[in-house]
Design an enzyme around this catalytic site. Structure first.
Site, PDB file in Angstrom:
ATOM      1  NE  ARG A 127      -3.380   2.650   2.331  1.00 25.09           N
ATOM      2  CZ  ARG A 127      -3.638   3.468   3.342  1.00 25.09           C
ATOM      3  NH1 ARG A 127      -3.286   3.134   4.569  1.00 25.09           N
ATOM      4  NH2 ARG A 127      -4.241   4.611   3.142  1.00 25.09           N
TER       5      ARG A 127
ATOM      6  CG  HIS B 120      -1.369   9.134   3.088  1.00 28.03           C
ATOM      7  ND1 HIS B 120      -1.430   7.788   3.355  1.00 28.03           N
ATOM      8  CD2 HIS B 120      -1.126   9.731   4.286  1.00 28.03           C
ATOM      9  CE1 HIS B 120      -1.210   7.580   4.642  1.00 28.03           C
ATOM     10  NE2 HIS B 120      -1.021   8.750   5.233  1.00 28.03           N
TER      11      HIS B 120
ATOM     12  CD  GLU C 120      -5.358   7.970   9.398  1.00 25.15           C
ATOM     13  OE1 GLU C 120      -4.825   9.062   9.673  1.00 25.15           O
ATOM     14  OE2 GLU C 120      -5.015   6.900   9.933  1.00 25.15           O
TER      15      GLU C 120
ATOM     16  CG  ASN D 162      -5.771   3.655   8.383  1.00 27.58           C
ATOM     17  OD1 ASN D 162      -5.837   2.637   7.703  1.00 27.58           O
ATOM     18  ND2 ASN D 162      -5.248   4.782   7.915  1.00 27.58           N
TER      19      ASN D 162
ATOM     20  CE1 TYR E 116      -0.703   2.993  13.477  1.00 31.75           C
ATOM     21  CE2 TYR E 116      -2.688   4.136  12.751  1.00 31.75           C
ATOM     22  CZ  TYR E 116      -1.427   3.626  12.488  1.00 31.75           C
ATOM     23  OH  TYR E 116      -0.899   3.743  11.230  1.00 31.75           O
TER      24      TYR E 116
ATOM     25  CD  GLU F  65      -2.146   4.336   8.019  1.00 37.33           C
ATOM     26  OE1 GLU F  65      -1.955   4.753   9.186  1.00 37.33           O
ATOM     27  OE2 GLU F  65      -2.202   5.086   7.031  1.00 37.33           O
TER      28      GLU F  65
END
Length: 540
Positions: free
Chosen positions: A127, A172, A217, A356, A358, A424
């Protein structure tokens, strides 16, 4: 070469192979003695945290990710135009120690080297993102910069030759500065410019690229118009963030329809969008805190997913912003409304959702100050991490593996059985000068998080199509510059040649990829035995 023929320790001394092997073996022994079938001592609820053994479907996508501004460098070479991140980083005071992406990882000159890193990871996909200004220096012209196009064609061809499929992000965060000069994402016409840029990418690369992501995002992009921490660095109050959201949704939809109408039949690809969110947990069992959790998820994720899947903004979001706007003395909502044409344009424009993720936070209801108006104030909540949770190199990220499973279950509940790619997921350490290659914390993180994704697939019936590690290599980490390192590979930013070195986690991650997950264990073994088996392949 195994994990590494040598490693540079915190004291910059060279350590032989046997020592790094001992470090990782010691970690696996700790899994036996302290963790057993768990990866974190902080999380040992059997029904939730116990490791699950099994594999993903045969066609599962395994990837590592990067982004153009964060790795390419060559910021003004071969006809490339200036982006808002070039401008933002060149202005003093925005980025740690004045770091910029002018050179970054120098990936513009290192295609073959980077593809070789990917091959060692055994990934099926890579990616990466395309720099809009490398193809169209001013963002608006119809004439493509041939040098920029040749770079991406060479990269795509090198990937395919290595049996790695490209997964391409069109945006991005690096908007052409020339478009920002006429209003950026607040200008309605930017959606037309984006669509023209997207169509050129489809036209020139779509015969080889089968997975397209329009935006990475977009919530973060919109935050750059209000929070001031990311490009373009504005601190507008309460309205810009919603206009930017509206125009990105229009831009995404135009690009999807362009592909669907003109390229899908011949090229056979798919177009989606990547959204980001923490998982959030109510601080108490009170109804107020539970509603605050729902507001967070809808403002963060639903703000984009709801219009794309259901045709309008989430009801709780519309209600909240309207009430706040009235209390602030406005006659109408700061959140724009979709007209019928926009609803028809946007609804149903995702072949998949990228997610994504985290970390996880607690959320509690808290009425915000009425003025100044803001996206965060509209939500009436506060969030924080549990101090008992594990820490890592960056304060905003606490490893809480079960959060990713809960988020994936929530996405399925909200939006049905739409295919999902985890686009991600990763963890950082802070290391400015000295290589930190014994990254047992990354082994721990990836093992635990990928296993939770497996649970979402096998136990919760979530349509998970792939998993992507962030990041392939250490890179320019936005406001943190080069001090925060998410890479599977270490990059020496003090060396003009930007050499890459494998961290210990590359071996374990590549083994999980080779195994397509966590094959069934024997009854008399512990999870650490599989890690030892992995290491024995490289250190017989």
């Amino acid at each position: 070469m195994g994990i590494a023929m040598f490693i540079v320790s915190r004291s910059s001394k060279v350590i032989p192979t046997v020592v790094i092997v001992s470090v990782v073996l010691a970690f696996t022994k700790a899994l036996d003695e302290k963790y057993g079938d768990y990866t974190y001592t902080e999380f040992q609820e059997p029904d939730r945290d116990r490791l699950l053994y099994g594999t993903f479907p045969e066609n599962f996508t395994w990837a590592a990710a990067t982004a153009a501004y964060q790795i390419e460098g060559a910021w003004d070479e071969d006809g490339k135009g200036e982006s808002i991140w070039d401008t933002f980083t060149h202005e003093p005071g925005h980025i740690y120690m004045g770091h910029t992406g002018d050179v970054a990882c120098d990936s513009y000159h290192k295609i073959d080297e980077d593809v070789a890193l990917l091959k060692k990871l055994n990934v099926t996909h890579y990616r990466f993102s395309i720099s809009w200004t490398r193809l169209f220096p001013d963002g608006m012209s119809k004439k493509v910069n041939e040098n920029g196009l040749k770079y991406y064609e060479k990269l795509v061809d090198a990937l395919i030759a290595a049996n790695i499929e490209p997964m391409v992000t069109l945006y991005h965060w690096d908007l052409p500065q020339s478009i920002q000069d006429v209003g950026g994402w607040e200008n309605d016409f930017v959606a037309v410019y984006f669509n023209a840029y997207a169509e050129m990418c489809f036209m020139k690369l779509g015969d080889r690229v089968k997975l397209w992501i329009t935006f990475n995002e977009p919530a973060v992009v919109a935050g750059g118009y209000e929070g001031g921490m990311k490009a373009p660095g504005f601190k507008n109050q309460g309205s810009s963030v919603y206009r930017v959201t509206h125009n990105m949704l229009r831009a995404h939809a135009l690009a999807w329809h362009t592909y669907d109408k003109s390229y899908r039949e011949a090229q056979g690809g798919k177009v989606g969008i990547t959204l980001n969110s923490d998982w959030v947990v109510p601080a108490t069992d009170s109804e107020e805190d539970k509603q605050a959790v729902e507001r967070f998820l809808q403002f963060q994720f639903g703000r984009f997913a709801h219009p794309i899947i259901h045709g309008d903004y989430p009801e709780v979001m519309k209600k909240q912003v309207l009430e706040k706007s009235h209390e602030q003395g406005l006659s109408s909502s700061r959140l724009p409304s979709f007209n019928d044409d926009e609803i028809n344009l946007i609804k149903g424009t995702a072949d998949f959702l990228g997610v994504n993720h985290y970390t996880t936070r607690y959320i509690a209801h808290q009425v915000a100050e009425l003025m100044p108006p803001s996206l965060s104030g509209d939500q009436d909540l506060k969030g924080w991490h549990d101090e008992k949770w594990p820490k890592c190199g960056v304060g905003w990220l606490r490893p809480v593996p079960w959060g990713i499973r809960q988020l994936l279950k929530w996405v399925k509940a909200e939006y049905g059985d739409i295919p999902i790619y985890v686009t991600e997921n990763g963890i950082a350490e802070v290391s400015e000068d000295t290589p930190t290659l014994n990254d047992t914390w990354r082994i721990q993180y990836y093992t635990a998080y990928i296993n939770e994704v497996l649970k979402a697939y096998k136990l919760d019936d979530v349509d998970i199509r792939g998993y992507t590690a962030w990041s392939l290599m250490d890179n320019f980490e936005w406001a943190d510059g080069y001090k925060s390192r998410f890479g599977l590979y270490y990059v020496d930013f003090n060396d003009p040649n930007r050499p890459r070195k494998p961290k210990a986690s590359t071996e374990i991650f590549s083994q999980i990829v080779r195994n397509n997950g966590f094959p069934e264990k024997k009854a008399d073994t512990k999870f650490s035995s599989s890690l030892r088996s992995t290491l024995s392949l490289f250190f017989p």
